[in-house]
Design a protein around this motif. Structure first.
Motif, PDB file in Angstrom:
ATOM      1  N   TYR A 159       0.855  -1.199  -0.028  1.00  0.00           N
ATOM      2  CA  TYR A 159      -0.012  -0.046   0.001  1.00  0.00           C
ATOM      3  C   TYR A 159       0.849   1.209   0.038  1.00  0.00           C
ATOM      4  N   GLU A 160       1.847   1.344   0.793  1.00  0.00           N
ATOM      5  CA  GLU A 160       2.759   2.518   0.761  1.00  0.00           C
ATOM      6  C   GLU A 160       3.557   2.471  -0.426  1.00  0.00           C
ATOM      7  N   THR A 161       3.959   1.547  -1.111  1.00  0.00           N
ATOM      8  CA  THR A 161       4.708   1.697  -2.359  1.00  0.00           C
ATOM      9  C   THR A 161       3.731   2.321  -3.431  1.00  0.00           C
ATOM     10  N   ALA A 162       2.318   1.765  -3.296  1.00  0.00           N
ATOM     11  CA  ALA A 162       1.585   2.105  -4.620  1.00  0.00           C
ATOM     12  C   ALA A 162       1.269   3.645  -4.293  1.00  0.00           C
ATOM     13  N   TRP A 163       0.900   4.015  -3.055  1.00  0.00           N
ATOM     14  CA  TRP A 163       0.653   5.399  -2.866  1.00  0.00           C
ATOM     15  C   TRP A 163       1.774   6.285  -3.261  1.00  0.00           C
ATOM     16  N   ASN A 164       2.759   5.897  -3.171  1.00  0.00           N
ATOM     17  CA  ASN A 164       4.182   6.717  -3.194  1.00  0.00           C
ATOM     18  C   ASN A 164       4.294   6.689  -4.520  1.00  0.00           C
ATOM     19  N   LYS A 165       4.183   5.379  -5.421  1.00  0.00           N
ATOM     20  CA  LYS A 165       4.050   5.689  -7.067  1.00  0.00           C
ATOM     21  C   LYS A 165       3.139   6.632  -7.390  1.00  0.00           C
ATOM     22  N   LEU A 166       2.011   6.586  -6.901  1.00  0.00           N
ATOM     23  CA  LEU A 166       0.797   7.493  -7.327  1.00  0.00           C
ATOM     24  C   LEU A 166       1.264   8.827  -7.109  1.00  0.00           C
ATOM     25  N   VAL A 167       1.694   9.304  -6.276  1.00  0.00           N
ATOM     26  CA  VAL A 167       2.231  10.662  -5.891  1.00  0.00           C
ATOM     27  C   VAL A 167       3.063  11.104  -6.702  1.00  0.00           C
ATOM     28  N   CYS A 168       4.206  10.082  -6.867  1.00  0.00           N
ATOM     29  CA  CYS A 168       5.356  10.588  -7.913  1.00  0.00           C
ATOM     30  C   CYS A 168       4.772  10.599  -9.184  1.00  0.00           C
ATOM     31  N   PHE A 169       4.038   9.765  -9.764  1.00  0.00           N
ATOM     32  CA  PHE A 169       3.289   9.984 -11.217  1.00  0.00           C
ATOM     33  C   PHE A 169       2.646  11.297 -11.532  1.00  0.00           C
ATOM     34  N   LEU A 170       1.842  11.872 -10.231  1.00  0.00           N
ATOM     35  CA  LEU A 170       1.116  13.139 -10.210  1.00  0.00           C
ATOM     36  C   LEU A 170       1.888  14.332 -10.426  1.00  0.00           C
ATOM     37  N   LYS A 171       3.287  14.077  -9.570  1.00  0.00           N
ATOM     38  CA  LYS A 171       4.039  15.320  -9.491  1.00  0.00           C
ATOM     39  C   LYS A 171       4.806  15.302 -10.763  1.00  0.00           C
ATOM     40  N   ASN A 172       4.966  14.078 -11.518  1.00  0.00           N
ATOM     41  CA  ASN A 172       5.687  14.337 -12.811  1.00  0.00           C
ATOM     42  C   ASN A 172       4.816  14.666 -13.636  1.00  0.00           C
ATOM     43  N   ASN A 173       3.423  14.709 -13.625  1.00  0.00           N
ATOM     44  CA  ASN A 173       2.502  15.331 -14.537  1.00  0.00           C
ATOM     45  C   ASN A 173       2.068  16.679 -14.143  1.00  0.00           C
ATOM     46  N   GLN A 174       2.514  17.082 -13.129  1.00  0.00           N
ATOM     47  CA  GLN A 174       2.273  18.333 -12.352  1.00  0.00           C
ATOM     48  C   GLN A 174       0.548  18.578 -12.147  1.00  0.00           C
ATOM     49  N   ALA A 175       0.365  17.468 -11.553  1.00  0.00           N
ATOM     50  CA  ALA A 175      -1.184  17.145 -11.427  1.00  0.00           C
ATOM     51  C   ALA A 175      -1.733  17.274 -10.013  1.00  0.00           C
ATOM     52  N   ILE A 176      -0.739  17.821  -9.133  1.00  0.00           N
ATOM     53  CA  ILE A 176      -1.042  17.899  -7.899  1.00  0.00           C
ATOM     54  C   ILE A 176      -1.474  19.294  -7.234  1.00  0.00           C
ATOM     55  N   SER A 177      -2.593  19.428  -6.556  1.00  0.00           N
ATOM     56  CA  SER A 177      -3.036  20.683  -6.088  1.00  0.00           C
ATOM     57  C   SER A 177      -3.564  20.600  -4.679  1.00  0.00           C
ATOM     58  N   ASN A 178      -3.937  21.774  -4.104  1.00  0.00           N
ATOM     59  CA  ASN A 178      -4.446  21.646  -2.659  1.00  0.00           C
ATOM     60  C   ASN A 178      -5.872  20.987  -2.670  1.00  0.00           C
ATOM     61  N   GLU A 179      -6.476  20.818  -4.007  1.00  0.00           N
ATOM     62  CA  GLU A 179      -7.771  20.526  -4.245  1.00  0.00           C
ATOM     63  C   GLU A 179      -7.708  18.924  -4.416  1.00  0.00           C
ATOM     64  N   THR A 180      -6.556  18.227  -4.593  1.00  0.00           N
ATOM     65  CA  THR A 180      -6.361  16.809  -5.070  1.00  0.00           C
ATOM     66  C   THR A 180      -6.743  15.875  -3.815  1.00  0.00           C
ATOM     67  N   ARG A 181      -7.812  15.032  -4.071  1.00  0.00           N
ATOM     68  CA  ARG A 181      -8.330  14.159  -3.035  1.00  0.00           C
ATOM     69  C   ARG A 181      -7.647  12.720  -3.428  1.00  0.00           C
ATOM     70  N   TYR A 182      -7.397  12.214  -2.243  1.00  0.00           N
ATOM     71  CA  TYR A 182      -6.792  10.875  -2.250  1.00  0.00           C
ATOM     72  C   TYR A 182      -7.818   9.755  -1.784  1.00  0.00           C
ATOM     73  N   ILE A 183      -8.104   8.675  -2.688  1.00  0.00           N
ATOM     74  CA  ILE A 183      -9.235   8.076  -2.615  1.00  0.00           C
ATOM     75  C   ILE A 183      -8.955   6.477  -2.548  1.00  0.00           C
ATOM     76  N   GLY A 184      -9.576   5.774  -1.682  1.00  0.00           N
ATOM     77  CA  GLY A 184      -9.301   4.289  -1.897  1.00  0.00           C
ATOM     78  C   GLY A 184     -10.375   3.515  -2.520  1.00  0.00           C
ATOM     79  N   LEU A 185     -10.358   2.998  -3.552  1.00  0.00           N
ATOM     80  CA  LEU A 185     -11.378   2.170  -3.957  1.00  0.00           C
ATOM     81  C   LEU A 185     -11.490   0.621  -3.672  1.00  0.00           C
ATOM     82  N   SER A 186     -12.120   0.047  -2.787  1.00  0.00           N
ATOM     83  CA  SER A 186     -12.294  -1.197  -2.473  1.00  0.00           C
ATOM     84  C   SER A 186     -13.398  -1.820  -3.152  1.00  0.00           C
TER      85      SER A 186
END
Length: 282
Positions: A159-186
């Motif tokens: 889980y930690e690895t996945a969230w880190n990868k996701l954040v890294c991907f978003l940063k590389n695409n300059q897609a993180i903002s104060n309005e970004t919501r982090y959501i887990g779908l089960s």
DNA sequence: GGAAGGGGAGGTCAGCTTAC
DNA sequence: GTAAGCTGACCTCCCCTTCC
């Protein structure tokens, strides 16, 4: 496997898994699925075998009987209708597949479930008071980028690895903002699906067009009403919260709420240590 | 040279029909 | 709900070709 090939395959696997999930009630023939990702039927078998750890046919059959469990929790749906809703043309085939997977017939399972509910209703008042629940409405569809984890819910390392990868991907695409919501779908109920097959999507909302690559995919959460259960503090109480919600079905039904689909998600707010569990409702 | 992908053949099994 | 029989789709293995 070459890195580029692996990236392409992961995208194809994402597409097929999402397609199957959305089309369980339709015929899911090999040629139809193969056309979806522009490969031969033989190649589709190879790719899915290597990524799912089970054949695609086994995967589809398992998804169908596990989905049927969710429909059984709604009242006034007979087995013939449920069979149809999960892609079987006749209830006999559904019954056979169900018994093969769970070891008991669908009718026996439904009877057991109803007995459990009766037991729950007797003690429901105490339980209801322990759950903090509110109804909210999402006004807009939510565009999400996801990375999928298949395995036991809550395992720290993946889980930690996945969230880190996701954040890294978003940063590389300059897609993180104060309005970004982090959501887990089960997507799976661990009481129904074997823990090693449970699907969890670590997601983040995006407000601009991003083309997902490799293991990342995109998904849209439909706007609508949700029952929202709130967990304050750390995540140690999350499992108990889910257990309470699952046996609280009858409580929600008696308040005029019915389930359309078992897709719940946790709105993660680490700073405030609050987790919201959303259940889509009519 | 190794990885990726296709063809063919034979066995297996899921799904359907029918009957009880 | 269960069982038997049939059919066709799927799986697996081996071998070959193509591609990088």
């Amino acid at each position: 496997m070459r890195r580029n090939t692996e990236s392409i395959y992961q995208q194809k696997v994402n597409h097929i898994i999402d397609y199957i999930s959305a089309n369980l009630y339709n015929p899911l023939k090999l040629d139809i699925l193969a056309r979806q990702i522009h490969v031969s039927q033989r190649q589709l078998l190879r790719i899915m075998n290597s990524y799912l750890d089970e054949s695609i046919y086994t995967y589809i059959a398992r998804q169908r009987v596990e989905r049927s469990i969710l429909y059984m929790q709604a009242k006034d749906i007979n087995l013939s209708k449920i069979a149809e809703m999960v892609g079987y043309n006749n209830p006999q085939s559904f019954s056979k597949a169900f018994k093969k997977h769970f070891g008991i017939s669908p009718r026996a399972y439904m009877n057991t479930f109803q007995d459990r509910l009766k037991g729950y209703v007797k003690n429901s008042d105490n339980l209801i008071n322990t759950l903090e629940c509110e109804i909210c409405e999402e006004k807009e569809d939510l565009e999400l980028i996801y990375i999928r984890i298949i395995g036991k819910y809550g395992e720290d390392k993946p889980y930690e690895t996945a969230w880190n990868k996701l954040v890294c991907f978003l940063k590389n695409n300059q897609a993180i903002s104060n309005e970004t919501r982090y959501i887990g779908l089960s997507y799976d109920n661990p009481n129904v699906t074997q823990s090693e097959y449970c699907r969890f999507y670590a997601c983040a909302s995006v407000n601009k067009k991003i083309t997902p690559t490799g293991e990342f995919g995109s998904i849209k959460l439909q706007k609508g009403k949700f029952a929202v259960y709130i967990l304050k503090g750390n995540y140690s109480g999350l499992q108990e919260l889910y257990n309470n919600i699952s046996i609280n079905f009858d409580h929600t039904l008696r308040h005029g709420i019915t389930f359309e689909e078992y897709i719940s998600y946790s709105d993660i707010n680490k700073e405030k240590q609050i987790t919201k569990v959303y259940i889509p409702i009519k």
